[in-house]
Design a protein around this motif. Structure first.
Motif, PDB file in Angstrom:
ATOM      1  N   MET A  65       0.842  -1.173   0.000  1.00  0.00           N
ATOM      2  CA  MET A  65       0.000   0.000   0.000  1.00  0.00           C
ATOM      3  C   MET A  65       0.885   1.232   0.000  1.00  0.00           C
ATOM      4  SD  MET A  65      -3.019   0.819   2.620  1.00  0.00           S
ATOM      5  CE  MET A  65      -4.056   2.183   2.268  1.00  0.00           C
ATOM      6  N   ASN A  66       0.553   2.178  -0.836  1.00  0.00           N
ATOM      7  CA  ASN A  66       1.333   3.409  -0.935  1.00  0.00           C
ATOM      8  C   ASN A  66       0.629   4.538  -0.188  1.00  0.00           C
ATOM      9  OD1 ASN A  66       3.362   2.304  -2.568  1.00  0.00           O
ATOM     10  ND2 ASN A  66       2.110   2.587  -4.380  1.00  0.00           N
ATOM     11  N   TRP A  67       1.130   4.823   1.007  1.00  0.00           N
ATOM     12  CA  TRP A  67       0.572   5.912   1.806  1.00  0.00           C
ATOM     13  C   TRP A  67       1.168   7.243   1.382  1.00  0.00           C
ATOM     14  CZ3 TRP A  67      -3.515   4.986   4.585  1.00  0.00           C
ATOM     15  CH2 TRP A  67      -3.700   3.745   5.213  1.00  0.00           C
ATOM     16  N   ASN A  68       0.369   8.277   1.460  1.00  0.00           N
ATOM     17  CA  ASN A  68       0.837   9.651   1.348  1.00  0.00           C
ATOM     18  C   ASN A  68       0.849  10.199   2.767  1.00  0.00           C
ATOM     19  OD1 ASN A  68       0.719  10.251  -1.713  1.00  0.00           O
ATOM     20  ND2 ASN A  68      -1.164   9.161  -1.254  1.00  0.00           N
ATOM     21  N   GLU A  69       1.983  10.704   3.203  1.00  0.00           N
ATOM     22  CA  GLU A  69       2.071  11.212   4.570  1.00  0.00           C
ATOM     23  C   GLU A  69       1.265  12.488   4.711  1.00  0.00           C
ATOM     24  OE1 GLU A  69       5.688  11.338   6.759  1.00  0.00           O
ATOM     25  OE2 GLU A  69       6.538   9.697   5.586  1.00  0.00           O
ATOM     26  N   LEU A  70       0.524  12.564   5.782  1.00  0.00           N
ATOM     27  CA  LEU A  70      -0.247  13.748   6.130  1.00  0.00           C
ATOM     28  C   LEU A  70       0.393  14.330   7.374  1.00  0.00           C
ATOM     29  CD1 LEU A  70      -2.640  15.693   6.009  1.00  0.00           C
ATOM     30  CD2 LEU A  70      -4.058  13.904   7.031  1.00  0.00           C
ATOM     31  N   ASN A  71       1.000  15.503   7.233  1.00  0.00           N
ATOM     32  CA  ASN A  71       1.690  16.073   8.382  1.00  0.00           C
ATOM     33  C   ASN A  71       1.640  17.597   8.467  1.00  0.00           C
ATOM     34  OD1 ASN A  71       3.571  16.654   6.364  1.00  0.00           O
ATOM     35  ND2 ASN A  71       4.828  14.881   6.871  1.00  0.00           N
ATOM     36  N   THR A  72       0.836  18.232   7.596  1.00  0.00           N
ATOM     37  CA  THR A  72       0.690  19.689   7.678  1.00  0.00           C
ATOM     38  C   THR A  72      -0.785  20.075   7.561  1.00  0.00           C
ATOM     39  OG1 THR A  72       0.879  20.133   5.302  1.00  0.00           O
ATOM     40  CG2 THR A  72       2.947  20.037   6.559  1.00  0.00           C
ATOM     41  N   LEU A  73      -1.106  21.185   8.161  1.00  0.00           N
ATOM     42  CA  LEU A  73      -2.481  21.687   8.096  1.00  0.00           C
ATOM     43  C   LEU A  73      -2.864  22.090   6.678  1.00  0.00           C
ATOM     44  CD1 LEU A  73      -2.525  23.837  11.354  1.00  0.00           C
ATOM     45  CD2 LEU A  73      -3.644  21.638  10.976  1.00  0.00           C
ATOM     46  N   THR A  74      -1.897  22.581   5.906  1.00  0.00           N
ATOM     47  CA  THR A  74      -2.206  23.024   4.540  1.00  0.00           C
ATOM     48  C   THR A  74      -2.623  21.855   3.644  1.00  0.00           C
ATOM     49  OG1 THR A  74       0.133  22.923   3.943  1.00  0.00           O
ATOM     50  CG2 THR A  74      -0.728  25.066   4.632  1.00  0.00           C
ATOM     51  N   GLN A  75      -2.225  20.645   3.980  1.00  0.00           N
ATOM     52  CA  GLN A  75      -2.622  19.483   3.191  1.00  0.00           C
ATOM     53  C   GLN A  75      -4.124  19.216   3.282  1.00  0.00           C
ATOM     54  OE1 GLN A  75       0.636  16.971   4.950  1.00  0.00           O
ATOM     55  NE2 GLN A  75       0.440  15.972   2.955  1.00  0.00           N
ATOM     56  N   LEU A  76      -4.749  19.644   4.355  1.00  0.00           N
ATOM     57  CA  LEU A  76      -6.179  19.371   4.523  1.00  0.00           C
ATOM     58  C   LEU A  76      -7.019  20.058   3.451  1.00  0.00           C
ATOM     59  CD1 LEU A  76      -6.556  19.416   8.396  1.00  0.00           C
ATOM     60  CD2 LEU A  76      -6.361  17.451   6.863  1.00  0.00           C
ATOM     61  N   GLU A  77      -6.643  21.275   3.056  1.00  0.00           N
ATOM     62  CA  GLU A  77      -7.381  21.948   1.983  1.00  0.00           C
ATOM     63  C   GLU A  77      -7.145  21.230   0.653  1.00  0.00           C
ATOM     64  OE1 GLU A  77     -10.107  24.021   0.226  1.00  0.00           O
ATOM     65  OE2 GLU A  77      -9.753  24.121   2.377  1.00  0.00           O
ATOM     66  N   LYS A  78      -5.930  20.753   0.446  1.00  0.00           N
ATOM     67  CA  LYS A  78      -5.618  19.983  -0.766  1.00  0.00           C
ATOM     68  C   LYS A  78      -6.466  18.701  -0.808  1.00  0.00           C
ATOM     69  CE  LYS A  78      -1.811  17.595  -3.006  1.00  0.00           C
ATOM     70  NZ  LYS A  78      -0.452  17.100  -2.884  1.00  0.00           N
ATOM     71  N   ILE A  79      -6.607  18.047   0.331  1.00  0.00           N
ATOM     72  CA  ILE A  79      -7.411  16.824   0.412  1.00  0.00           C
ATOM     73  C   ILE A  79      -8.865  17.134   0.080  1.00  0.00           C
ATOM     74  CG2 ILE A  79      -8.361  15.149   2.065  1.00  0.00           C
ATOM     75  CD1 ILE A  79      -5.503  15.084   3.309  1.00  0.00           C
ATOM     76  N   ARG A  80      -9.380  18.230   0.602  1.00  0.00           N
ATOM     77  CA  ARG A  80     -10.758  18.630   0.266  1.00  0.00           C
ATOM     78  C   ARG A  80     -10.923  18.779  -1.244  1.00  0.00           C
ATOM     79  NH1 ARG A  80     -14.694  20.555   3.730  1.00  0.00           N
ATOM     80  NH2 ARG A  80     -14.007  21.038   5.820  1.00  0.00           N
ATOM     81  N   GLU A  81      -9.967  19.428  -1.883  1.00  0.00           N
ATOM     82  CA  GLU A  81     -10.036  19.639  -3.334  1.00  0.00           C
ATOM     83  C   GLU A  81      -9.912  18.320  -4.091  1.00  0.00           C
ATOM     84  OE1 GLU A  81     -10.943  22.431  -4.992  1.00  0.00           O
ATOM     85  OE2 GLU A  81     -11.346  23.121  -2.946  1.00  0.00           O
ATOM     86  N   GLU A  82      -8.961  17.480  -3.684  1.00  0.00           N
ATOM     87  CA  GLU A  82      -8.780  16.173  -4.330  1.00  0.00           C
ATOM     88  C   GLU A  82     -10.051  15.337  -4.243  1.00  0.00           C
ATOM     89  OE1 GLU A  82      -5.487  14.449  -2.249  1.00  0.00           O
ATOM     90  OE2 GLU A  82      -4.000  15.471  -3.484  1.00  0.00           O
ATOM     91  N   SER A  83     -10.739  15.449  -3.118  1.00  0.00           N
ATOM     92  CA  SER A  83     -11.925  14.621  -2.891  1.00  0.00           C
ATOM     93  C   SER A  83     -13.092  15.009  -3.796  1.00  0.00           C
ATOM     94  CB  SER A  83     -12.359  14.699  -1.425  1.00  0.00           C
ATOM     95  OG  SER A  83     -13.035  15.914  -1.144  1.00  0.00           O
ATOM     96  N   LYS A  84     -12.977  16.125  -4.465  1.00  0.00           N
ATOM     97  CA  LYS A  84     -14.040  16.529  -5.398  1.00  0.00           C
ATOM     98  C   LYS A  84     -13.944  15.747  -6.711  1.00  0.00           C
ATOM     99  CE  LYS A  84     -14.632  20.983  -3.250  1.00  0.00           C
ATOM    100  NZ  LYS A  84     -14.423  22.422  -3.313  1.00  0.00           N
ATOM    101  N   GLU A  85     -12.769  15.168  -6.965  1.00  0.00           N
ATOM    102  CA  GLU A  85     -12.546  14.341  -8.158  1.00  0.00           C
ATOM    103  C   GLU A  85     -12.695  12.849  -7.841  1.00  0.00           C
ATOM    104  OE1 GLU A  85     -12.006  15.556 -11.271  1.00  0.00           O
ATOM    105  OE2 GLU A  85     -12.278  17.555 -10.410  1.00  0.00           O
ATOM    106  N   ASN A  86     -12.051  12.421  -6.764  1.00  0.00           N
ATOM    107  CA  ASN A  86     -12.077  11.023  -6.319  1.00  0.00           C
ATOM    108  C   ASN A  86     -12.092  10.997  -4.801  1.00  0.00           C
ATOM    109  OD1 ASN A  86     -11.826   9.304  -8.739  1.00  0.00           O
ATOM    110  ND2 ASN A  86      -9.899  10.393  -9.019  1.00  0.00           N
ATOM    111  N   PRO A  87     -12.671   9.974  -4.205  1.00  0.00           N
ATOM    112  CA  PRO A  87     -12.654   9.892  -2.748  1.00  0.00           C
ATOM    113  C   PRO A  87     -11.228   9.753  -2.223  1.00  0.00           C
ATOM    114  CG  PRO A  87     -13.502   7.857  -3.687  1.00  0.00           C
ATOM    115  CD  PRO A  87     -13.325   8.824  -4.820  1.00  0.00           C
ATOM    116  N   VAL A  88     -11.026  10.255  -1.017  1.00  0.00           N
ATOM    117  CA  VAL A  88      -9.726  10.221  -0.348  1.00  0.00           C
ATOM    118  C   VAL A  88      -9.907   9.506   0.988  1.00  0.00           C
ATOM    119  CG1 VAL A  88      -7.927  11.663   0.690  1.00  0.00           C
ATOM    120  CG2 VAL A  88      -8.998  12.379  -1.448  1.00  0.00           C
TER     121      VAL A  88
END
Length: 113
Positions: A1-24
């Motif tokens: 399994m290829n994990w993407n590390e989540l370690n900054t608050l700024t990544q949360l907005e990126k995750i929100r945007e990514e989730s509009k295309e595919n689930p995260v």
């Protein structure tokens, strides 16, 4: 399994945007908890890229990045648990489970919907 590390608050907005295309998927892991280790191992053993290759999965070490964990609970309006898995879709948490409730097959079924 290829994990993407989540370690900054700024990544949360990126995750929100990514989730509009595919689930995260976000997996919140406690390095101090044997249950968390067991659930993580079980999830990694069962994860099949051919079934969930379209899903980006993030891994959060919540002991090291407590602020990020707290922000996830606040931003996605879910109660903090550990271990915990969330599905983010269309910018919202649409699924969350913790402890022994984390099941690959159930997660896979939710991600297909």
């Amino acid at each position: 399994m290829n994990w993407n590390e989540l370690n900054t608050l700024t990544q949360l907005e990126k995750i929100r945007e990514e989730s509009k295309e595919n689930p995260v998927v976000i997996f919140k892991h406690s390095t101090r908890c044997s249950t968390s280790r067991m659930v993580l191992d079980r999830l990694e053993r069962n994860w099949k890229p051919e079934e969930l290759g379209h899903v980006k999965a993030y891994f959060l070490d919540l002991i090291s990045y407590r602020e990020v964990s707290n922000q996830i609970a606040e931003q996605f309006e879910i109660e903090h648990e550990s271990p915990q898995v969330l599905i983010i879709s269309q910018g919202k948490a649409v699924y969350d489970r913790s402890h022994m409730g984390i099941d690959y097959n159930q997660l896979k079924d939710e991600l297909k919907n």
